[in-house]
Design an enzyme around this catalytic site. Sequence first.
Site, PDB file in Angstrom:
ATOM      1  N   THR A   1      25.745 -95.420  52.437  1.00 41.65           N
ATOM      2  CA  THR A   1      25.517 -96.035  51.105  1.00 41.65           C
ATOM      3  C   THR A   1      25.990 -97.607  51.276  1.00 41.65           C
ATOM      4  OG1 THR A   1      26.083 -94.139  49.879  1.00 41.65           O
ATOM      5  CG2 THR A   1      26.433 -96.243  48.804  1.00 41.65           C
TER       6      THR A   1
ATOM      7  N   ASP B   1      19.626 -94.288  49.823  1.00 42.60           N
ATOM      8  CA  ASP B   1      20.209 -93.656  48.680  1.00 42.60           C
ATOM      9  C   ASP B   1      19.714 -92.157  48.906  1.00 42.60           C
ATOM     10  OD1 ASP B   1      21.901 -93.655  46.407  1.00 42.60           O
ATOM     11  OD2 ASP B   1      20.107 -93.076  45.308  1.00 42.60           O
TER      12      ASP B   1
ATOM     13  N   ASP C   1      24.361 -98.339  43.478  1.00 40.62           N
ATOM     14  CA  ASP C   1      22.949 -98.228  42.757  1.00 40.62           C
ATOM     15  C   ASP C   1      22.885 -99.449  41.573  1.00 40.62           C
ATOM     16  OD1 ASP C   1      22.345 -95.981  44.309  1.00 40.62           O
ATOM     17  OD2 ASP C   1      22.436 -94.632  42.767  1.00 40.62           O
TER      18      ASP C   1
END
EC number: 2.7.8.-
Length: 207
Positions: free
Chosen positions: A32, A66, A91
């Site tokens: 991530t 992602d 995000d």
Amino acid sequence: MLNIFARASVSRVTDPIGAWLVRLGLTPNAMTLIGTACAVLCALWFFPRDQLLAGTFTVWGFAMFDLLDGAMARAKGGSSTFGAVLDSTCDRVADGALLAGVAWWAFTVDENEPLAAATLLCLVLALLTSYVKARAEASGLDGDGGLIERAERLIITLVGTGLAGFGVPYAVDIAIWVLAVLSVLTVLQRIVAVRRSANEIARGSRE
């Protein structure tokens, strides 16, 4: 919206890759952070320099990380609470960097102030879309759904920048203005969903 229809098909491709990465010793949280950092750097480096194709393909590539962190989490038996928060936060950071990079390009390269303003509006609406859902869930309500979620934002924005990189006129303008309109509708849809959820809970408590 696309998340609902595409998740199962995408998982069939990403799950084996995620399991392989876990066997190599990588963690979902590391994936991530790597994907987010690289997407941010590419968005803020390439777009302001009018390198639209490079920005489009690199940001899209790192955004796909992602998908891999989710596959890795499933391979490890499910995501942790911290991992879910980290993923959602990253995000928002990546989305903000992408739209900031496009706005920067609109200001300095295209010299198109209305387009830059529309892009910044899309950035605010993207954050607001996520906030409505998060705040609703924190209050025990349903604020999900709507026309535009993260996948759609990425597709619309990057299709616009990619086509512009290939020389298609007004591609970014069309993409951003379409995204702005659909994002407004999405925020309204989520607010309506929250209101409906609150009314259903109120009716249930009276019965």
